[in-house]
Write a protein that holds these residues in place. Structure first.
Motif, PDB file in Angstrom:
ATOM      1  N   VAL A 138     -36.042   0.421  29.161  1.00 32.11           N
ATOM      2  CA  VAL A 138     -37.231   1.098  28.789  1.00 32.11           C
ATOM      3  C   VAL A 138     -37.758   1.436  27.609  1.00 32.11           C
ATOM      4  CG1 VAL A 138     -38.814   3.453  29.669  1.00 32.11           C
ATOM      5  CG2 VAL A 138     -37.269   2.048  31.276  1.00 32.11           C
ATOM      6  N   LEU A 139     -36.450   1.916  26.811  1.00 30.53           N
ATOM      7  CA  LEU A 139     -36.676   2.117  25.544  1.00 30.53           C
ATOM      8  C   LEU A 139     -36.832   0.970  24.469  1.00 30.53           C
ATOM      9  CD1 LEU A 139     -33.775   4.735  24.870  1.00 30.53           C
ATOM     10  CD2 LEU A 139     -36.248   5.123  24.963  1.00 30.53           C
ATOM     11  N   THR A 140     -36.589  -0.123  24.996  1.00 29.90           N
ATOM     12  CA  THR A 140     -36.723  -1.366  24.280  1.00 29.90           C
ATOM     13  C   THR A 140     -37.814  -2.288  24.591  1.00 29.90           C
ATOM     14  OG1 THR A 140     -34.885  -2.582  25.409  1.00 29.90           O
ATOM     15  CG2 THR A 140     -34.280  -1.595  23.498  1.00 29.90           C
ATOM     16  N   ILE A 159     -40.633  -1.167  26.658  1.00 30.83           N
ATOM     17  CA  ILE A 159     -42.145  -0.420  27.420  1.00 30.83           C
ATOM     18  C   ILE A 159     -42.454   0.691  26.099  1.00 30.83           C
ATOM     19  CG2 ILE A 159     -42.735   1.092  28.914  1.00 30.83           C
ATOM     20  CD1 ILE A 159     -41.330  -0.753  31.088  1.00 30.83           C
ATOM     21  N   LEU A 160     -41.622   1.665  25.761  1.00 36.41           N
ATOM     22  CA  LEU A 160     -41.644   2.587  24.984  1.00 36.41           C
ATOM     23  C   LEU A 160     -42.181   2.140  23.787  1.00 36.41           C
ATOM     24  CD1 LEU A 160     -39.668   5.511  26.280  1.00 36.41           C
ATOM     25  CD2 LEU A 160     -41.906   4.828  26.887  1.00 36.41           C
ATOM     26  N   PRO A 161     -41.615   1.284  23.098  1.00 36.75           N
ATOM     27  CA  PRO A 161     -42.368   0.898  21.381  1.00 36.75           C
ATOM     28  C   PRO A 161     -43.534   0.738  21.592  1.00 36.75           C
ATOM     29  CG  PRO A 161     -39.977  -0.104  21.844  1.00 36.75           C
ATOM     30  CD  PRO A 161     -40.763   0.363  23.118  1.00 36.75           C
ATOM     31  N   GLY A 162     -44.218   0.042  22.193  1.00 35.21           N
ATOM     32  CA  GLY A 162     -45.668  -0.460  22.076  1.00 35.21           C
ATOM     33  C   GLY A 162     -46.347   1.034  22.440  1.00 35.21           C
ATOM     34  N   VAL A 163     -45.859   1.657  23.371  1.00 33.79           N
ATOM     35  CA  VAL A 163     -46.783   3.030  23.663  1.00 33.79           C
ATOM     36  C   VAL A 163     -46.488   3.943  22.451  1.00 33.79           C
ATOM     37  CG1 VAL A 163     -46.935   4.908  25.193  1.00 33.79           C
ATOM     38  CG2 VAL A 163     -46.092   2.782  26.083  1.00 33.79           C
ATOM     39  N   ILE A 164     -45.529   4.087  21.944  1.00 30.35           N
ATOM     40  CA  ILE A 164     -45.238   4.714  20.918  1.00 30.35           C
ATOM     41  C   ILE A 164     -46.094   4.577  19.433  1.00 30.35           C
ATOM     42  CG2 ILE A 164     -43.545   5.740  19.123  1.00 30.35           C
ATOM     43  CD1 ILE A 164     -41.633   5.704  21.402  1.00 30.35           C
ATOM     44  N   SER A 165     -46.113   3.221  19.428  1.00 29.28           N
ATOM     45  CA  SER A 165     -47.009   2.660  18.086  1.00 29.28           C
ATOM     46  C   SER A 165     -48.563   3.274  18.261  1.00 29.28           C
ATOM     47  CB  SER A 165     -46.961   1.206  18.279  1.00 29.28           C
ATOM     48  OG  SER A 165     -47.661   0.790  17.165  1.00 29.28           O
ATOM     49  N   ARG A 166     -48.936   3.211  19.467  1.00 26.96           N
ATOM     50  CA  ARG A 166     -50.298   3.714  19.425  1.00 26.96           C
ATOM     51  C   ARG A 166     -50.265   5.138  19.561  1.00 26.96           C
ATOM     52  NH1 ARG A 166     -53.816   3.407  25.336  1.00 26.96           N
ATOM     53  NH2 ARG A 166     -55.092   5.160  24.901  1.00 26.96           N
ATOM     54  N   ASP A 201     -49.293  14.363  14.144  1.00 26.34           N
ATOM     55  CA  ASP A 201     -48.572  15.627  14.011  1.00 26.34           C
ATOM     56  C   ASP A 201     -47.506  15.696  15.134  1.00 26.34           C
ATOM     57  OD1 ASP A 201     -50.117  16.527  11.896  1.00 26.34           O
ATOM     58  OD2 ASP A 201     -51.721  17.336  13.209  1.00 26.34           O
ATOM     59  N   ALA A 202     -47.433  14.865  15.851  1.00 23.10           N
ATOM     60  CA  ALA A 202     -46.190  14.997  17.101  1.00 23.10           C
ATOM     61  C   ALA A 202     -45.292  14.150  16.588  1.00 23.10           C
ATOM     62  CB  ALA A 202     -46.704  14.027  18.363  1.00 23.10           C
ATOM     63  N   ARG A 203     -43.796  14.707  17.157  1.00 23.44           N
ATOM     64  CA  ARG A 203     -42.766  13.997  16.899  1.00 23.44           C
ATOM     65  C   ARG A 203     -41.966  13.881  17.996  1.00 23.44           C
ATOM     66  NH1 ARG A 203     -45.098  14.089  13.030  1.00 23.44           N
ATOM     67  NH2 ARG A 203     -44.455  14.978  10.952  1.00 23.44           N
ATOM     68  N   LEU A 204     -41.271  12.623  18.168  1.00 21.91           N
ATOM     69  CA  LEU A 204     -40.435  12.253  19.422  1.00 21.91           C
ATOM     70  C   LEU A 204     -38.942  12.023  19.117  1.00 21.91           C
ATOM     71  CD1 LEU A 204     -43.451  10.287  19.051  1.00 21.91           C
ATOM     72  CD2 LEU A 204     -42.644   9.992  21.544  1.00 21.91           C
ATOM     73  N   ARG A 205     -38.388  12.415  20.109  1.00 23.69           N
ATOM     74  CA  ARG A 205     -36.782  12.183  20.096  1.00 23.69           C
ATOM     75  C   ARG A 205     -36.301  11.354  21.215  1.00 23.69           C
ATOM     76  NH1 ARG A 205     -31.226  13.266  18.167  1.00 23.69           N
ATOM     77  NH2 ARG A 205     -30.140  12.548  19.909  1.00 23.69           N
ATOM     78  N   LEU A 206     -35.846  10.187  20.822  1.00 21.94           N
ATOM     79  CA  LEU A 206     -35.463   9.202  22.182  1.00 21.94           C
ATOM     80  C   LEU A 206     -33.850   9.242  22.138  1.00 21.94           C
ATOM     81  CD1 LEU A 206     -37.899   6.270  21.070  1.00 21.94           C
ATOM     82  CD2 LEU A 206     -38.484   8.393  22.547  1.00 21.94           C
ATOM     83  N   ASP A 207     -33.546   9.407  23.561  1.00 19.12           N
ATOM     84  CA  ASP A 207     -31.994   9.195  23.806  1.00 19.12           C
ATOM     85  C   ASP A 207     -31.779   8.251  24.904  1.00 19.12           C
ATOM     86  OD1 ASP A 207     -30.847  11.219  22.224  1.00 19.12           O
ATOM     87  OD2 ASP A 207     -31.765  12.815  23.700  1.00 19.12           O
ATOM     88  N   PRO A 242     -31.336  -5.937  36.988  1.00 21.08           N
ATOM     89  CA  PRO A 242     -32.713  -6.190  37.139  1.00 21.08           C
ATOM     90  C   PRO A 242     -33.340  -7.076  35.972  1.00 21.08           C
ATOM     91  CG  PRO A 242     -31.886  -3.789  37.196  1.00 21.08           C
ATOM     92  CD  PRO A 242     -30.791  -4.773  36.665  1.00 21.08           C
ATOM     93  N   GLU A 243     -34.522  -7.425  36.140  1.00 20.23           N
ATOM     94  CA  GLU A 243     -34.765  -8.653  35.306  1.00 20.23           C
ATOM     95  C   GLU A 243     -35.173  -8.041  33.843  1.00 20.23           C
ATOM     96  OE1 GLU A 243     -37.956 -12.397  35.022  1.00 20.23           O
ATOM     97  OE2 GLU A 243     -38.219 -10.976  36.565  1.00 20.23           O
ATOM     98  N   LEU A 244     -35.852  -6.793  33.960  1.00 15.82           N
ATOM     99  CA  LEU A 244     -36.061  -6.015  32.661  1.00 15.82           C
ATOM    100  C   LEU A 244     -34.975  -5.882  31.819  1.00 15.82           C
ATOM    101  CD1 LEU A 244     -38.855  -5.141  30.987  1.00 15.82           C
ATOM    102  CD2 LEU A 244     -38.350  -2.717  31.933  1.00 15.82           C
ATOM    103  N   ALA A 245     -33.869  -5.398  32.345  1.00 13.80           N
ATOM    104  CA  ALA A 245     -32.585  -5.131  31.876  1.00 13.80           C
ATOM    105  C   ALA A 245     -31.836  -6.485  31.093  1.00 13.80           C
ATOM    106  CB  ALA A 245     -31.503  -4.379  32.639  1.00 13.80           C
ATOM    107  N   ALA A 246     -32.247  -7.444  31.933  1.00 18.96           N
ATOM    108  CA  ALA A 246     -31.743  -8.878  31.577  1.00 18.96           C
ATOM    109  C   ALA A 246     -32.376  -9.410  30.354  1.00 18.96           C
ATOM    110  CB  ALA A 246     -31.757  -9.821  32.951  1.00 18.96           C
ATOM    111  N   ARG A 247     -33.457  -8.996  30.172  1.00 12.03           N
ATOM    112  CA  ARG A 247     -34.440  -9.637  29.201  1.00 12.03           C
ATOM    113  C   ARG A 247     -33.791  -8.730  27.994  1.00 12.03           C
ATOM    114  NH1 ARG A 247     -35.608 -14.071  31.459  1.00 12.03           N
ATOM    115  NH2 ARG A 247     -36.968 -13.808  33.197  1.00 12.03           N
ATOM    116  N   VAL A 248     -33.684  -7.570  28.075  1.00  5.16           N
ATOM    117  CA  VAL A 248     -32.794  -6.683  27.044  1.00  5.16           C
ATOM    118  C   VAL A 248     -31.641  -7.308  26.457  1.00  5.16           C
ATOM    119  CG1 VAL A 248     -32.113  -4.671  26.143  1.00  5.16           C
ATOM    120  CG2 VAL A 248     -34.240  -4.807  27.376  1.00  5.16           C
TER     121      VAL A 248
END
Length: 403
Positions: free
Chosen positions: A105-107, A109-116, A123-129, A337-343
């Motif tokens: 998910v982090l690699t 899905i989220l990068p594209g969402v975070i970019s926008r 002013d927002a800050r994000l912490r990703l674990d 799962p396929e998404l994990a395999a792509r990572v």
């Protein structure tokens, strides 16, 4: 008492240190010189030591005051930052969002969402674990994350799981492996393969088993092996008992004497032993049936045992990239799962092939993990809405099903 010292004392102390005289500091703060002097005297009385050395011409920090000045500046700064965060949160325009999520998910899905998102909310800050499924759920339980995005896990108090998407399980192997030339592979074909896998804490093994059991009624004397397998597969509503037994949260709760946790731990350990017995019985039954030309000793068609229960990794790891490296080096094949395999493919570009599994088709559900008793901040709700709106439009594997 030291507890009577307030932020007002800190501000006055720092202003005098910065401007060198009580008069200049009072003017900057909008106070009378006598009022400022009284505040400093009160601060020193409570602290029990002088903070300034005074002469008729200047005021300088004492040794104690010089040591305390950086702490006072930090306290004032943190308080002002906290007030800024509170104001931003109340208006939905800023603040910090803490997100715990699975690596895929982090690699992917989220990068594209975070970019926008950061463009619209500077002013927002994000912490990703980056955590495995069990750790994501526990991070939300402990309030270490505002929400999580990961696979389902065993039930935890106060946790809600809202499905986001699901992706299909498949085999990850080397391009030179015989499986790589296939369009699909049956789960039963994996049994005799050298296998490497993620550990029980990842949740992947539980999700594979959760999609249904191959177990049928056992034939011949001493039957019931199929019934045992079915009970094992369903006792935890699709949760791998090895994962329950390995859960730090369950172990802590059991150690504290929580009856439900102690019972869950006993049942998990018993179910793990049952799985081992069923797997051994299945291998012995297959060998016996092979001697009888594919027929069971009693003339029936033999026993169907879930091949997932028979997969025993020769290497286990908690890291998807490590798993990919093992596959790329020919240690064995794996199931992801396929998404994990792509990572995973990022760890060994061109050295891995993904082939969907069938008979049956099994999928990993990924969802939003939140606490039922705790509302999300306005800015976190905005981010989640952006995830749900933007993620389905991304260039992701076609087999992913949303909602």
């Amino acid at each position: 008492m030291l507890s009577s010292i307030s932020l007002r004392h800190m501000r006055v102390f720092v202003a005098v240190a910065d401007h060198g005289t009580f008069t200049a500091a009072a003017e900057v703060l909008g106070l009378t010189p006598s009022g400022l002097t009284a505040t400093i005297r009160q601060f020193e009385d409570v602290a029990g030591t002088p903070l300034f050395d005074r002469t008729t011409r200047q005021v300088t920090l004492s040794a104690t005051g010089a040591r305390f000045l950086p702490t006072a500046r930090r306290l004032i700064s943190e308080f002002e930052e906290a007030l800024g965060d509170l104001d931003a949160l109340s208006k939905g325009i800023g603040g910090t969002i803490r997100i715990a999520a699975a690596p895929s998910v982090l690699t992917r899905i989220l990068p594209g969402v975070i970019s926008r998102f950061v463009g619209e909310h500077p002013d927002a800050r994000l912490r990703l674990d980056e955590l495995n499924a069990g750790e994501v759920h526990e991070a939300v339980v402990r309030n270490e994350a505002d929400f999580g995005i990961a696979g389902e896990w065993h039930a935890l108090p106060d946790i809600a799981f809202s499905p986001l998407f699901s992706d299909r399980f498949g085999v990850l192997c080397r391009p030179t492996h015989a499986f790589a030339r296939r369009s699909a592979i049956a789960w039963s074909e994996l049994v005799d393969q050298a296998f490497v896998g993620l550990g029980p804490e990842s949740g992947t093994r539980a999700m594979m088993a959760a999609q249904g059991s191959f177990a049928g009624e056992a034939g011949g004397a001493g039957g019931g092996g199929g019934a045992t397998a079915t009970a094992t597969a369903t006792a935890y509503a699709g949760v791998d008992p090895a994962e329950v037994a390995a859960s730090p949260a369950v172990k802590r709760a059991a150690a504290l004497g929580l009856p439900e946790a102690q019972m869950a731990l006993r049942r998990a350990n018993a179910s793990e032993r049952a799985i081992e017995r069923v797997a051994k019985a299945a291998l012995a039954k297959r060998a016996e049936d092979a001697k009888n030309g594919g027929r069971a000793a009693d003339g029936s068609g033999g026993t169907m045992i879930d091949p997932v229960a028979q997969l025993r990794p020769i290497v286990e790891t908690s890291n998807t990239l490590t798993l990919a490296a093992m596959v790329a080096e020919g240690v064995g094949i794996t199931v992801l799962p396929e998404l994990a395999a792509r990572v995973a493919d990022l760890a060994a570009p061109g050295k891995l092939a993904f082939v969907p599994l069938c008979e049956p088709v099994r999928k990993r559900p990924i969802g939003i993990i939140t606490r039922q008793s705790r509302s999300l901040s306005p800015i976190a709700r905005i981010f989640l809405a952006m995830v749900m709106e933007q993620a389905p439009k991304m260039d992701l594997p076609a087999t992913i099903e949303w909602g």
